[in-house]
Scaffold this motif. Structure first.
Motif, short mmCIF file in Angstrom:
data_model
loop_
_atom_site.label_atom_id
_atom_site.label_comp_id
_atom_site.label_asym_id
_atom_site.label_seq_id
_atom_site.Cartn_x
_atom_site.Cartn_y
_atom_site.Cartn_z
N GLU A 173 -3.47 -5.38 4.01
CA GLU A 173 -4.26 -4.99 4.64
C GLU A 173 -4.50 -3.43 5.71
O GLU A 173 -5.09 -2.70 6.13
N LEU A 174 -3.03 -3.47 6.19
CA LEU A 174 -2.60 -2.15 7.56
C LEU A 174 -3.22 -1.34 5.62
O LEU A 174 -3.70 0.14 6.36
N VAL A 175 -2.44 -1.12 5.22
CA VAL A 175 -2.45 0.11 4.11
C VAL A 175 -3.74 0.45 3.21
O VAL A 175 -4.21 1.51 3.23
N PHE A 176 -4.10 -0.93 2.72
CA PHE A 176 -5.56 -0.60 1.29
C PHE A 176 -6.72 -0.26 2.40
O PHE A 176 -7.73 -0.03 2.05
N ARG A 177 -6.55 -1.37 3.78
CA ARG A 177 -7.98 -1.38 4.52
C ARG A 177 -7.79 -0.22 5.08
O ARG A 177 -8.57 0.24 5.89
N GLY A 178 -6.95 -0.94 6.36
CA GLY A 178 -6.41 -0.12 7.48
C GLY A 178 -6.34 2.16 7.52
O GLY A 178 -6.65 2.17 7.69
N MET A 179 -5.94 2.41 6.46
CA MET A 179 -5.60 3.90 5.88
C MET A 179 -6.00 3.88 5.09
O MET A 179 -7.10 4.76 4.75
N ILE A 180 -6.02 3.65 3.46
CA ILE A 180 -6.65 4.16 2.50
C ILE A 180 -8.25 3.97 2.70
O ILE A 180 -8.85 4.87 2.69
N GLN A 181 -8.70 3.22 3.09
CA GLN A 181 -9.93 2.69 2.84
C GLN A 181 -10.82 3.15 4.00
O GLN A 181 -11.96 3.88 3.50
N PRO A 218 -10.16 -9.06 8.18
CA PRO A 218 -8.91 -9.43 6.60
C PRO A 218 -7.81 -9.77 6.92
O PRO A 218 -7.14 -10.07 5.53
N ILE A 219 -6.30 -9.22 8.10
CA ILE A 219 -5.46 -9.64 7.56
C ILE A 219 -5.12 -11.18 7.75
O ILE A 219 -5.11 -12.40 6.34
N PHE A 220 -6.66 -11.94 7.87
CA PHE A 220 -6.05 -13.00 8.85
C PHE A 220 -7.20 -13.97 6.91
O PHE A 220 -6.30 -15.00 6.79
N ALA A 221 -7.91 -13.46 6.78
CA ALA A 221 -8.36 -14.02 5.46
C ALA A 221 -7.55 -13.59 4.12
O ALA A 221 -7.58 -14.60 3.59
N HIS A 222 -6.78 -13.05 4.80
CA HIS A 222 -5.90 -12.37 3.23
C HIS A 222 -4.51 -13.51 3.44
O HIS A 222 -4.59 -14.05 2.71
N PHE A 223 -4.47 -13.63 4.91
CA PHE A 223 -3.03 -15.52 4.96
C PHE A 223 -3.78 -16.15 4.54
O PHE A 223 -2.91 -16.98 4.10
N VAL A 224 -5.05 -16.66 4.92
CA VAL A 224 -4.98 -17.82 4.43
C VAL A 224 -5.03 -18.12 2.37
O VAL A 224 -4.55 -18.76 2.41
N PRO A 233 2.69 -9.54 3.32
CA PRO A 233 1.58 -8.92 2.20
C PRO A 233 0.44 -8.73 3.05
O PRO A 233 -0.22 -7.97 2.42
N ALA A 234 -0.47 -9.97 3.72
CA ALA A 234 -1.66 -10.06 4.40
C ALA A 234 -1.56 -8.57 5.54
O ALA A 234 -2.19 -7.78 5.14
N ILE A 235 -0.54 -9.08 6.59
CA ILE A 235 0.00 -7.66 7.10
C ILE A 235 -0.19 -6.20 6.65
O ILE A 235 -1.00 -5.51 6.84
N GLY A 236 1.07 -6.10 5.90
CA GLY A 236 1.15 -5.22 4.93
C GLY A 236 -0.18 -4.40 4.48
O GLY A 236 -0.42 -3.21 4.77
#
Length: 319
Positions: free
Chosen positions: A183-191, A245-251, A178-181
């Motif tokens: 962040e990729l979708v919501f921050r990397g793409m949508i945001q 953000p991926i790392f923050a989300h993972f932690v 979920p951290a990778i996916g």
């Protein structure tokens, strides 16, 4: 070299957003669940679909749920978006991960922030969890309560870790993927596309955070998840590097998984699933640590910008 305006797509932002949402719908709502159910059922001695609906599974139910959820996340939030970016839009992935000197040091600060922030917002989480609605919204309140109970039971089933192996499997499915996916979708793409369309980064961050929280369908956890989404959004904006953000989300997720395992084996009495706020003597120091870390991270990236793009009319300074 690609500029921030077309990091994800050369299409108009609205068309790009609609295509992204269609991609997520196809992968996360249709293909991922069907494939996940089929694969997990092959390793489960029983009717997995019926057991998921009634949450009355037999031996191996937790592993089957984890496998199914992992496939859903992998297909819907990682594989399909990666195909969309690299094959349909013909964009390079390395633009999301520019080089950054001393990234290990800043990731340590991000990890501490990922632990301190949930404690800081725990009073808001408790308020959200106990929110009462006026009478004219009683129908919505009943639906929200029922949905919360259903998802709570599903969470309990999928995190019923009894062994170290189950917990490690849970770390991959609940924390890493979920951290990778997400962040990729919501921050990397949508945001990013909201930013490109509105030219207002703060608006883009908060709208994508609202979508991020709403899609989890847990209203009584909406506010803390919204604030977490905004935190991840600002980390991405400040750093320009999706790894942050991926790392923050993972932690954040990994801490919850480990604590649930320790609680299950009675190694700790701390229940991270509790909606009660942390004691004030923890909230105040966590708040001070959060403020200090946010300033440190922001200042670090102000002084050490990793973005390879030298100019852009979208890169407004954060006030």
């Amino acid at each position: 070299m690609y500029s921030p305006q077309n990091l994800v797509s050369d299409r108009t932002p609205l068309v790009s957003l609609l295509r992204i949402l269609l991609n997520v719908l196809l992968g996360f709502i249709i293909v991922g669940p069907l494939l996940g159910l089929a694969v997990a059922s092959a390793f489960y001695d029983g009717d997995l679909l019926a057991d998921v609906q009634h949450l009355t599974g037999q031996e191996g139910f937790t592993e089957a749920l984890l496998l199914m959820q992992g496939i859903v996340t992998l297909i819907g939030l990682i594989v399909f978006p990666l195909i969309y970016i690299t094959q349909l839009e013909r964009k390079p992935l390395n633009a999301f991960f520019p080089s950054q000197p001393q990234i290990v040091l800043i990731l340590l600060a991000v990890a501490l922030l990922g632990l301190a922030f949930p404690i800081t917002i725990s009073p808001l989480a408790e308020w959200n969890a106990n929110l009462k609605f006026p009478e004219f919204l009683s129908g919505f309140e009943r639906w929200a309560t029922q949905e919360e109970e259903r998802l709570g039971k599903l969470t309990a089933a999928i995190t019923d870790f009894k062994s170290l192996g189950q917990m490690l499997f849970g770390l991959v499915v609940i924390a890493l993927l979920p951290a990778i996916g997400e962040e990729l979708v919501f921050r990397g793409m949508i945001q990013h596309e909201l930013w490109r369309g509105t030219a207002k980064i703060h608006l883009a961050i908060w709208i994508s955070a609202i979508i991020f929280s709403a899609i989890h369908m847990q209203f009584y956890g909406f506010l803390p998840r919204l604030l977490l989404g905004a935190l991840f959004g600002y980390l991405y904006y400040w750093s320009g590097n999706l790894a942050v953000p991926i790392f923050a989300h993972f932690v954040n997720n990994a801490f919850g998984v480990v604590m649930m395992y320790l609680h299950n084996i009675e190694a700790t009495s701390i229940d991270v699933e509790s909606v009660d706020a942390a004691p004030l003597q923890l909230v105040v120091p966590a708040l001070l640590v959060t403020i200090g870390l946010l300033y440190y991270i922001w200042k670090y990236f102000q002084d050490n910008p990793p973005r390879p793009f030298e100019s852009s009319n979208l890169q407004e300074p954060l006030a």
